[in-house]
Design an enzyme around this catalytic site. Structure first.
Site, PDB file in Angstrom:
ATOM      1  N   LEU A  41      37.198  15.483  11.878  1.00 55.90           N
ATOM      2  CA  LEU A  41      37.509  14.080  11.595  1.00 55.90           C
ATOM      3  C   LEU A  41      36.247  13.229  11.749  1.00 55.90           C
ATOM      4  O   LEU A  41      36.102  12.431  12.675  1.00 55.90           O
ATOM      5  CB  LEU A  41      38.622  13.568  12.513  1.00 55.90           C
ATOM      6  CG  LEU A  41      39.204  12.195  12.144  1.00 55.90           C
ATOM      7  CD1 LEU A  41      39.991  12.279  10.847  1.00 55.90           C
ATOM      8  CD2 LEU A  41      40.078  11.655  13.266  1.00 55.90           C
ATOM      9  N   GLY A  42      35.326  13.414  10.807  1.00 52.16           N
ATOM     10  CA  GLY A  42      34.147  12.566  10.725  1.00 52.16           C
ATOM     11  C   GLY A  42      34.390  11.457   9.718  1.00 52.16           C
ATOM     12  O   GLY A  42      35.531  11.049   9.472  1.00 52.16           O
ATOM     13  N   ARG A  43      33.315  10.980   9.105  1.00 53.64           N
ATOM     14  CA  ARG A  43      33.447   9.896   8.132  1.00 53.64           C
ATOM     15  C   ARG A  43      34.342  10.284   6.966  1.00 53.64           C
ATOM     16  O   ARG A  43      35.231   9.533   6.560  1.00 53.64           O
ATOM     17  CB  ARG A  43      32.068   9.499   7.587  1.00 53.64           C
ATOM     18  CG  ARG A  43      31.141   8.824   8.582  1.00 53.64           C
ATOM     19  CD  ARG A  43      29.873   8.414   7.849  1.00 53.64           C
ATOM     20  NE  ARG A  43      28.918   7.754   8.711  1.00 53.64           N
ATOM     21  CZ  ARG A  43      27.922   8.380   9.340  1.00 53.64           C
ATOM     22  NH1 ARG A  43      27.795   9.699   9.214  1.00 53.64           N
ATOM     23  NH2 ARG A  43      27.077   7.703  10.099  1.00 53.64           N
ATOM     24  N   ILE A  44      34.109  11.479   6.407  1.00 60.24           N
ATOM     25  CA  ILE A  44      34.894  11.912   5.256  1.00 60.24           C
ATOM     26  C   ILE A  44      36.333  12.202   5.681  1.00 60.24           C
ATOM     27  O   ILE A  44      37.284  11.835   4.987  1.00 60.24           O
ATOM     28  CB  ILE A  44      34.257  13.154   4.598  1.00 60.24           C
ATOM     29  CG1 ILE A  44      32.880  12.792   4.040  1.00 60.24           C
ATOM     30  CG2 ILE A  44      35.146  13.707   3.493  1.00 60.24           C
ATOM     31  CD1 ILE A  44      32.087  13.978   3.530  1.00 60.24           C
ATOM     32  N   ARG A 100      35.654  19.201  18.099  1.00 63.38           N
ATOM     33  CA  ARG A 100      35.172  19.697  19.387  1.00 63.38           C
ATOM     34  C   ARG A 100      35.542  18.741  20.511  1.00 63.38           C
ATOM     35  O   ARG A 100      35.803  19.154  21.629  1.00 63.38           O
ATOM     36  CB  ARG A 100      33.654  19.890  19.340  1.00 63.38           C
ATOM     37  CG  ARG A 100      33.208  21.112  18.552  1.00 63.38           C
ATOM     38  CD  ARG A 100      31.709  21.226  18.514  1.00 63.38           C
ATOM     39  NE  ARG A 100      31.105  20.123  17.764  1.00 63.38           N
ATOM     40  CZ  ARG A 100      29.798  19.973  17.565  1.00 63.38           C
ATOM     41  NH1 ARG A 100      28.960  20.847  18.086  1.00 63.38           N
ATOM     42  NH2 ARG A 100      29.328  18.972  16.864  1.00 63.38           N
ATOM     43  N   GLU A 126      28.686  30.869  -3.040  1.00 60.29           N
ATOM     44  CA  GLU A 126      28.484  30.100  -4.279  1.00 60.29           C
ATOM     45  C   GLU A 126      27.159  30.459  -4.959  1.00 60.29           C
ATOM     46  O   GLU A 126      26.173  30.731  -4.273  1.00 60.29           O
ATOM     47  CB  GLU A 126      28.482  28.602  -3.956  1.00 60.29           C
ATOM     48  CG  GLU A 126      29.796  28.085  -3.445  1.00 60.29           C
ATOM     49  CD  GLU A 126      29.751  26.591  -3.132  1.00 60.29           C
ATOM     50  OE1 GLU A 126      28.744  25.928  -3.489  1.00 60.29           O
ATOM     51  OE2 GLU A 126      30.701  26.078  -2.526  1.00 60.29           O
ATOM     52  N   HIS A 147      32.582  23.108  -6.859  1.00 62.22           N
ATOM     53  CA  HIS A 147      31.819  22.290  -5.913  1.00 62.22           C
ATOM     54  C   HIS A 147      31.399  20.964  -6.557  1.00 62.22           C
ATOM     55  O   HIS A 147      30.217  20.652  -6.704  1.00 62.22           O
ATOM     56  CB  HIS A 147      30.599  23.045  -5.410  1.00 62.22           C
ATOM     57  CG  HIS A 147      30.087  22.510  -4.091  1.00 62.22           C
ATOM     58  ND1 HIS A 147      29.391  23.279  -3.190  1.00 62.22           N
ATOM     59  CD2 HIS A 147      30.183  21.278  -3.522  1.00 62.22           C
ATOM     60  CE1 HIS A 147      29.070  22.545  -2.126  1.00 62.22           C
ATOM     61  NE2 HIS A 147      29.540  21.315  -2.317  1.00 62.22           N
ATOM     62  N   VAL A 148      32.390  20.152  -6.881  1.00 60.76           N
ATOM     63  CA  VAL A 148      32.149  18.873  -7.553  1.00 60.76           C
ATOM     64  C   VAL A 148      32.487  17.679  -6.666  1.00 60.76           C
ATOM     65  O   VAL A 148      32.594  16.552  -7.147  1.00 60.76           O
ATOM     66  CB  VAL A 148      32.956  18.781  -8.866  1.00 60.76           C
ATOM     67  CG1 VAL A 148      32.487  19.838  -9.857  1.00 60.76           C
ATOM     68  CG2 VAL A 148      34.465  18.924  -8.614  1.00 60.76           C
ATOM     69  N   GLY A 149      32.618  17.904  -5.347  1.00 61.10           N
ATOM     70  CA  GLY A 149      33.075  16.852  -4.457  1.00 61.10           C
ATOM     71  C   GLY A 149      32.335  15.539  -4.577  1.00 61.10           C
ATOM     72  O   GLY A 149      32.944  14.476  -4.598  1.00 61.10           O
ATOM     73  N   ASP A 154      37.129  23.583  -3.296  1.00 62.12           N
ATOM     74  CA  ASP A 154      35.980  23.057  -4.021  1.00 62.12           C
ATOM     75  C   ASP A 154      34.709  23.789  -3.626  1.00 62.12           C
ATOM     76  O   ASP A 154      33.659  23.576  -4.233  1.00 62.12           O
ATOM     77  CB  ASP A 154      35.830  21.553  -3.745  1.00 62.12           C
ATOM     78  CG  ASP A 154      34.729  20.905  -4.574  1.00 62.12           C
ATOM     79  OD1 ASP A 154      34.646  21.205  -5.787  1.00 62.12           O
ATOM     80  OD2 ASP A 154      33.942  20.115  -4.016  1.00 62.12           O
ATOM     81  N   ARG A 159      32.505  23.487   3.480  1.00 67.24           N
ATOM     82  CA  ARG A 159      31.644  24.625   3.175  1.00 67.24           C
ATOM     83  C   ARG A 159      32.498  25.878   3.114  1.00 67.24           C
ATOM     84  O   ARG A 159      33.393  26.086   3.942  1.00 67.24           O
ATOM     85  CB  ARG A 159      30.557  24.789   4.244  1.00 67.24           C
ATOM     86  CG  ARG A 159      29.437  23.763   4.158  1.00 67.24           C
ATOM     87  CD  ARG A 159      28.591  23.968   2.910  1.00 67.24           C
ATOM     88  NE  ARG A 159      27.451  23.068   2.849  1.00 67.24           N
ATOM     89  CZ  ARG A 159      27.455  21.895   2.218  1.00 67.24           C
ATOM     90  NH1 ARG A 159      28.558  21.470   1.612  1.00 67.24           N
ATOM     91  NH2 ARG A 159      26.361  21.155   2.189  1.00 67.24           N
TER      92      ARG A 159
END
Length: 320
Positions: free
Chosen positions: A153-156, A176, A261, A279-281, A256, A232
């Protein structure tokens, strides 16, 4: 005294080179006929590295003792050993913030596609089956009332949580450490997986998170569970995921990112309950340009003032 020398090991967004043109001498290493000879000859001149995915580890940095900044294109920096960099007095920067909304939008779109089987329904139409066989079968899953567990649960992650609230989706998270937010915190990933039916993966890659989502986590998620990964590919044990999808241990997955990859596990390509994106995020022109500009701003600020704008945590103490 000549201009500072910056190394670019591989191709990057053109805005990076354009933005640095008046501030430094830029070595485009991939264009050199003998890259090793160039590194040896300029080892004491190169003071910074701009990278879009080249492996930067301790051995690489030992070849360039004058480097004091590695500016990375992207929010993830698992191709850079930030700890080894910090040990050598090298600051590492990434590009947080400017891509959060784009990746969160992609995550929401991927979730909707996966829950409602929208790519499968489109193929059904394109193959003429709507006319031949009637309506597309009713899907088992719906968005409303789902319980999402966010891994990271960071910015994204927070941006994704904000987006799913109007759909009636509840949110929990595993980090964590507990954060000062209104969502339920789980110190155990397995326990969270047991209590949710969407596992949203937004955690950084690297050795510390490799295969964090394994067979045990997938089993705990259960037969109505959906895995969405916009982080990832290394975070997920891909073979365990394939097995879980094939045996209906979980309902479906929307991915994604992948473990190797651009190679994709061949079984994922054949599974009807997997929705796959290349991988188009963050892959829009405005967002990638903003990321490139932040790489430039970090380098310019470092070269001019000796400080980085967005150092990663492992090297933040060296900035300023």
């Amino acid at each position: 005294m000549g201009r500072p020398v910056v190394l670019m090991p591989g191709p990057m967004h053109p805005a990076v080179a354009e933005g640095l043109a008046d501030h430094c001498e830029l070595i485009r290493l991939w264009e050199e006929s003998d890259p090793d000879a160039v590194l040896a000859a300029r080892r004491d001149e190169i003071v910074a590295v701009a990278t879009g995915g080249t492996l930067i580890d301790g051995a690489f940095l030992d070849r360039l003792p004058a480097v004091r900044l590695v500016a990375s294109f992207g929010v993830g920096y698992d191709r850079i050993d930030a700890t080894a960099a910090a040990e050598r007095g090298v600051v590492v920067t990434n590009t947080p913030g400017v891509l959060d909304d784009e990746v969160a939008d992609t995550a929401l779109g991927l979730l909707l596609m996966t829950v409602r089987e929208l790519p499968q329904a489109e193929r059904y139409l394109r193959e003429g089956k709507w006319q031949q066989s009637g309506s597309y079968p009713l899907t088992r899953a719906t968005m409303h009332g789902r319980r999402m567990g966010i891994l990271g649960l960071g910015r994204i992650g927070q941006a994704i949580a904000d987006r799913v609230a109007p759909f009636g989706v509840s949110v929990a998270y595993h980090n964590r450490r507990r954060k000062d937010v209104g969502y339920r915190y789980y110190p155990s990933l397995v326990e969270m997986a047991r209590d949710v039916d969407v596992l949203m993966i937004v955690i950084p890659g690297g050795d510390s998170t490799r295969h964090l989502v394994d067979a045990e986590v997938l089993k705990a998620l259960g037969h109505e569970g959906i895995v969405i990964n916009v982080a990832r590919g290394s975070v997920v044990d891909e073979q365990a995921l394939v097995d879980a999808l094939r045996t209906n241990t979980i309902l479906s997955a929307g991915l994604d990112v992948f473990e190797h990859e651009p190679e994709v596990h061949p079984d994922l390509l054949t599974l009807p309950n997997a929705v796959l994106l290349p991988h188009v995020g963050s892959a829009t022109i405005p967002t990638r340009t903003a990321m490139a500009n932040l790489v430039v701003d970090n380098l310019r600020n470092w070269l001019t003032h000796g400080t980085a704008l967005t150092p990663v945590p492992e090297s933040a103490r060296l900035s300023g």
